[in-house]
Scaffold this active site. Structure first.
Site, PDB file in Angstrom:
ATOM      1  CD  GLN A  12      -3.696  -4.604   6.223  1.00  0.00           C
ATOM      2  OE1 GLN A  12      -3.786  -3.560   5.583  1.00  0.00           O
ATOM      3  NE2 GLN A  12      -4.048  -5.767   5.715  1.00  0.00           N
TER       4      GLN A  12
ATOM      5  CG  ASP B  78     -10.088  -0.609   4.444  1.00  0.00           C
ATOM      6  OD1 ASP B  78      -9.655  -1.093   3.394  1.00  0.00           O
ATOM      7  OD2 ASP B  78      -9.465  -0.611   5.527  1.00  0.00           O
TER       8      ASP B  78
ATOM      9  CE  LYS C  30      -3.850  -2.480   1.980  1.00  0.00           C
ATOM     10  NZ  LYS C  30      -4.585  -2.958   3.155  1.00  0.00           N
TER      11      LYS C  30
END
Ligand code: GUN
Length: 284
Positions: free
Chosen positions: A96, A119, A52
């Site tokens: 995460q 997300d 990422k």
């Protein structure tokens, strides 16, 4: 012989488009920042976070990485999330998953500002996806939609079968296919006659988490087969939920693992971060 969908090539196109738009925004004085938070040292999570960060660099975003020790308390993590919510340089926040067991991931997600939830895991964003009024696309399902589109397949009226009903992939995937007017079936561990249901699909999306479970018997001749799985086979080699070798001649289009859905997920995260920055600067 089917056509192999090249996720790396499609994701490179998406990222290039984002890079050009980011460059233009920079000329207007708008810099884009993504904060990525990782708690503990799960090796797979570390690889995802590194990828990422590399993607941020490639498109011209600033990445802010927070690597916290496994003993971090929920309160400490929430303090960081609140700080990032209030930081104007940070347009998107990603924590995460999985987080260590003593931290409730639902509470963490609930505390990310929906406007920065790149997300699309916050209940507000999940609800928006349900009603078809959304800015943020859930990254993996959105990547799958781009890959289907890259084949030139029109989803409208097609039999779409999604195997898996997770909140991250299966459920939002079904919703995105429905928004494109597909006729959608969601299958799961209690589904009867799974093979027969899958073999009806013009578009089959596998998100089961079982190595090479989907053999050619599950695949209709000429179908678009998208493999979201990320497993290890008996030799420890990375493989998907679909038995690629067995299915590749029967499918019309098929994604490999690796090099299919994986690269798309990160490209869509970049897309969401760009969207967040535009919205926060009144440009949407
Ligand atoms: N862990 C595995 N996939 C994801 C993802 O898409 N987002 C986050 N935040 N964590 C993950």
């Amino acid at each position: 012989m089917s056509n192999i969908i090249d996720g790396k090539a499609v994701s490179a196109q998406v990222k290039e488009r984002i890079r050009l738009e980011t460059e233009k925004l920079k000329e207007q004085g708008i810099e884009i920042g993504l904060a990525v938070v990782i708690v503990g040292d799960d090796p797979a999570s570390k690889v995802y976070v590194r990828n990422k960060k590399l993607a941020c660099e490639a498109v011209g975003f600033t990445s802010y990485e927070y690597a916290l020790p496994a003993e971090t308390t929920e309160e400490e993590l929430l303090d960081l999330v609140k700080k990032l919510n209030n930081d104007d340089k940070v347009n998107g926040i990603l924590v995460q998953l999985p987080v260590p067991k003593h931290i409730n991931d639902k509470v963490v997600i609930d505390n990310i500002l929906p406007e920065k939830d790149v997300d699309a895991f916050h209940p507000v964003n999940v609800g928006k996806i349900m009603i078809g009024d959304y800015n943020f696309l859930p990254c993996t399902p959105a990547g799958v939609m781009e890959l289907i589109e890259s084949t030139g397949t029109d989803v409208a009226g097609k039999e779409c079968v999604v195997i898996g009903r997770s909140n991250i992939v299966g459920k939002p995937q079904a919703m995105l296919l429905l928004h494109k007017n597909g006729t959608v079936t969601i299958c799961h561990s209690k589904t009867k006659n799974l093979k027969e249901v899958c073999a009806r699909a013009d578009i089959l999306v596998a998100a089961v988490g079982r190595a090479k479970m989907i053999t050619s018997e599950y695949v209709k001749e000429g179908a678009v087969v998208i493999d979201v799985g990320m497993n290890r086979d008996e030799n420890g080699k990375l493989c998907g939920d679909v038995d690629f070798e067995d299915c590749k001649d029967k499918a019309g289009f098929i994604t490999p693992v690796p090099g299919g859905v994986g690269p798309m997920t990160i490209a869509m995260l970049m897309q969401n971060t760009l969207t967040a920055a535009k919205a926060q600067n009144g440009l949407l």
